[in-house]
Design a protein around this motif. Structure first.
Motif, mmCIF file in Angstrom:
data_model
loop_
_atom_site.group_PDB
_atom_site.id
_atom_site.type_symbol
_atom_site.label_atom_id
_atom_site.label_comp_id
_atom_site.label_asym_id
_atom_site.label_seq_id
_atom_site.Cartn_x
_atom_site.Cartn_y
_atom_site.Cartn_z
ATOM 1 N N ASP A 44 39.422 54.892 43.819
ATOM 2 C CA ASP A 44 38.741 55.952 43.081
ATOM 3 C C ASP A 44 38.985 55.850 41.579
ATOM 4 N N ASP A 45 40.220 55.565 41.165
ATOM 5 C CA ASP A 45 40.543 55.529 39.738
ATOM 6 C C ASP A 45 39.828 54.380 39.038
ATOM 7 N N VAL A 46 39.842 53.205 39.650
ATOM 8 C CA VAL A 46 39.139 52.065 39.060
ATOM 9 C C VAL A 46 37.646 52.360 38.970
ATOM 10 N N ALA A 47 37.090 52.972 40.006
ATOM 11 C CA ALA A 47 35.665 53.299 40.005
ATOM 12 C C ALA A 47 35.337 54.285 38.886
ATOM 13 N N ARG A 48 36.200 55.270 38.666
ATOM 14 C CA ARG A 48 35.956 56.223 37.579
ATOM 15 C C ARG A 48 36.002 55.522 36.224
ATOM 16 N N SER A 56 49.935 43.267 34.233
ATOM 17 C CA SER A 56 50.051 44.098 35.439
ATOM 18 C C SER A 56 50.851 45.367 35.191
ATOM 19 N N GLN A 57 51.565 45.407 34.087
ATOM 20 C CA GLN A 57 52.458 46.539 33.818
ATOM 21 C C GLN A 57 51.673 47.840 33.695
ATOM 22 N N GLY A 58 52.184 48.867 34.336
ATOM 23 C CA GLY A 58 51.583 50.187 34.266
ATOM 24 C C GLY A 58 50.445 50.425 35.238
ATOM 25 N N LEU A 59 50.122 49.414 36.043
ATOM 26 C CA LEU A 59 49.030 49.565 36.998
ATOM 27 C C LEU A 59 49.562 49.820 38.395
ATOM 28 N N GLU A 60 48.918 50.728 39.096
ATOM 29 C CA GLU A 60 49.270 50.945 40.492
ATOM 30 C C GLU A 60 48.601 49.890 41.366
ATOM 31 N N GLU A 61 49.287 49.508 42.429
ATOM 32 C CA GLU A 61 48.720 48.518 43.331
ATOM 33 C C GLU A 61 47.594 49.122 44.164
ATOM 34 N N ILE A 62 46.605 48.281 44.459
ATOM 35 C CA ILE A 62 45.459 48.673 45.273
ATOM 36 C C ILE A 62 45.482 47.840 46.543
ATOM 37 N N ALA A 63 45.402 48.497 47.677
ATOM 38 C CA ALA A 63 45.535 47.788 48.949
ATOM 39 C C ALA A 63 44.307 46.946 49.271
ATOM 40 N N ASP A 64 43.133 47.382 48.825
ATOM 41 C CA ASP A 64 41.890 46.752 49.254
ATOM 42 C C ASP A 64 41.230 46.030 48.082
ATOM 43 N N VAL A 65 41.664 44.801 47.820
ATOM 44 C CA VAL A 65 41.070 43.957 46.784
ATOM 45 C C VAL A 65 40.684 42.633 47.430
ATOM 46 N N ARG A 66 39.490 42.152 47.108
ATOM 47 C CA ARG A 66 39.005 40.903 47.683
ATOM 48 C C ARG A 66 38.404 40.008 46.601
ATOM 49 N N PHE A 67 38.660 38.716 46.713
ATOM 50 C CA PHE A 67 37.966 37.725 45.899
ATOM 51 C C PHE A 67 36.830 37.166 46.747
ATOM 52 N N PRO A 94 42.700 42.334 53.193
ATOM 53 C CA PRO A 94 43.899 42.454 52.385
ATOM 54 C C PRO A 94 45.141 42.560 53.254
ATOM 55 N N ILE A 95 46.204 41.896 52.808
ATOM 56 C CA ILE A 95 47.469 41.950 53.539
ATOM 57 C C ILE A 95 48.446 42.842 52.788
ATOM 58 N N HIS A 96 48.591 42.569 51.492
ATOM 59 C CA HIS A 96 49.446 43.401 50.659
ATOM 60 C C HIS A 96 48.581 44.010 49.559
ATOM 61 N N ALA A 97 49.171 44.412 48.476
ATOM 62 C CA ALA A 97 48.417 45.114 47.444
ATOM 63 C C ALA A 97 48.296 44.264 46.184
ATOM 64 N N ASP A 98 47.194 44.450 45.479
ATOM 65 C CA ASP A 98 46.941 43.789 44.202
ATOM 66 C C ASP A 98 46.920 44.829 43.086
ATOM 67 N N VAL A 99 47.074 44.345 41.855
ATOM 68 C CA VAL A 99 46.741 45.169 40.699
ATOM 69 C C VAL A 99 45.390 44.685 40.181
ATOM 70 N N PHE A 100 44.620 45.604 39.607
ATOM 71 C CA PHE A 100 43.225 45.335 39.265
ATOM 72 C C PHE A 100 42.952 46.030 37.943
ATOM 73 N N ARG A 101 42.772 45.238 36.891
ATOM 74 C CA ARG A 101 42.574 45.811 35.560
ATOM 75 C C ARG A 101 41.211 45.397 35.004
ATOM 76 N N LEU A 102 40.414 46.367 34.594
ATOM 77 C CA LEU A 102 39.158 46.068 33.918
ATOM 78 C C LEU A 102 39.434 45.591 32.502
ATOM 79 N N LEU A 103 38.759 44.532 32.092
ATOM 80 C CA LEU A 103 38.858 44.008 30.730
ATOM 81 C C LEU A 103 37.518 44.251 30.045
ATOM 82 N N GLU A 104 37.366 45.442 29.528
ATOM 83 C CA GLU A 104 36.099 45.855 28.925
ATOM 84 C C GLU A 104 35.989 45.354 27.489
#
Length: 420
Positions: free
Chosen positions: A368-372, A223-234, A18-28
């Motif tokens: 941690d938050d996404v994992a929870r 993406s609104q309301g989500l904090e960026e996560i530094a470590d996201v990979r595709f 990762p270079i910058h940060a991503d937002v990551f939202r679960l779509l349950e």
């Protein structure tokens, strides 16, 4: 999953750093999964690229195709779709109409006597990439049953991601599109058939088929309301074996690094000897390993379940905590949570097809938050499961299913296990 390669040569897709940060939202929720796709397509500016294993001729697929066509009409530069050749059910007149509208559709591994082995190497990915900046990936195919619109449905999960990792998803699509694995479609139908297809997509693009389920032109920012996560990979499988290790290598590395817990949700559980050995090693190290999969009552086929039965006792003897989903719907989500902070969500099943043959993708995040949040969703499925080997038993599958399972075990599994 093979034994680990040295980290210095573990290169998956475009980059795992990762270079910058991503937002990551679960779509349950399935409605959110559909709405997010609608919004991304309608908000696209420069290009839309999509890859799907399965596309049915139903309201979900036709609405998506209608919106893709309208995106091209309003000036989106390129609109492209790849579908597995053996699992696409888009009507020929619709394909012909899309071609006239400059929506490009290609198929992965069409049947040909020159490449008979293509039948055993499927495009199992599910990805939509918009403007090279945002993408959705996960387990949902283009069909109503993956979005809760049928009597019996697939319980599934996607993720929405915006940020630098989208560049890897974009590059992966470009590599796939330009590879010899995909072919153009040449469809010839009558003008009347194309005119009828155009009217069908006109209605679909207006949302008529999904009124009350999705809303058009919401302008929602996912993406609104989500904090960026530094470590996201595709993560994905390489286009050619020589281009790098398969996705299974990364999953093995993540599991190998677990210190406390490994939680896996996989609809199909047919582990290879290497995976069994990996699970045994982690249990010997004191790592808790829990796997949630389908029961015979919830599985969408007798063959995968019977293949899993061959390994169930071995997994239990290794100390794996196995939970079988009660149904009546089919569990289809494919996810991992490692040590309560690393999550992976995508198309990968814990079976030998995903490990060695099919094309798969996953999105990985360390947060941690996404994992929870993901564990909360998985626990909801655990609540509707029973623990295998602990004196608990859920409702029996119908007699016809039990007979099919018996027949499959006796006649078919020895020959097709690696294809499940």
């Amino acid at each position: 999953m093979k034994r680990l390669l040295p980290p210095v040569i573990l290169i998956l897709c475009f980059s795992t750093l990762p270079i910058h940060a991503d937002v990551f939202r679960l779509l349950e929720d399935p409605r959110n999964g559909a709405q997010a796709r609608v919004d991304l397509i309608q908000q696209a500016h420069t290009e839309i690229n999509a890859v799907y294993f399965l596309a049915y001729n139903d309201r979900i697929t036709l609405t998506a195709l209608g919106l893709l066509r309208d995106a091209r009409r309003r000036g989106v530069g390129r609109v492209r779709l790849i579908v597995d050749a053996n699992f696409q059910h888009i009507p020929k007149p619709v394909l012909a109409h899309l071609a006239d509208e400059n929506v490009e559709v290609r198929v992965y591994h069409p049947f040909t006597f020159r490449h008979l082995n293509w039948l055993f190497h499927r495009m199992h990915e599910k990805v939509v990439v918009v403007d090279g900046k945002r993408y959705i990936t996960g387990g949902r195919n283009l069909a109503e049953s993956y979005f809760g619109l049928k009597k019996r449905n697939y319980i599934d999960r996607d993720v929405y991601v915006e940020g630098p990792s989208a560049a890897a998803a974009q590059q992966h699509f470009e590599d796939l599109w330009n590879s010899s694995d995909v072919c153009e479609l040449n469809v010839n139908v009558s003008p009347a058939a194309k005119a009828k297809a155009a009217r069908i997509l006109d209605d679909a693009a207006k949302g008529k088929g999904l009124e009350g389920f999705v809303t058009l032109n919401t302008g929602r920012d996912w993406s609104q309301g989500l904090e960026e996560i530094a470590d996201v990979r595709f993560l994905c499988d390489p286009i050619a074996p020589a281009k790098g290790p398969r996705l299974a290598v990364r999953l093995a590395e993540v599991i190998e690094g677990a210190k406390k817990s490994v939680v896996i949700e996989s609809p199909y559980l047919v582990p290879s000897p290497e995976v069994l050995d990996l699970f045994r090693r982690k249990r010997a190290e004191g790592v808790r390993v829990q796997i949630i999969t389908n029961s015979l009552r919830s599985c969408d086929g007798a063959l995968p379940y019977v293949a899993y039965l061959k390994y169930r006792h071995k997994l239990l003897r290794a100390g794996i905590d196995i939970r079988e989903y009660r149904g009546p719907d089919t569990l289809h989500a494919k996810s991992l949570v490692i040590d309560g902070h690393i999550v992976l969500v995508g198309s990968y099943n814990i079976d030998q097809r995903s490990e060695n043959q099919d094309r798969e993708v996953m999105a990985e995040a360390d947060d941690d938050d996404v994992a929870r949040e993901l564990m909360h969703a998985i626990r909801h499925h655990i609540d509707n499961s029973w623990a295998v080997g602990r004196g608990t038993e859920g409702p029996h599958a119908p007699p016809s299913w039990r007979f099919r399972a018996w027949a499959s075990k006796l006649l078919l599994i020895p020959f097709v296990e690696k294809q499940l």
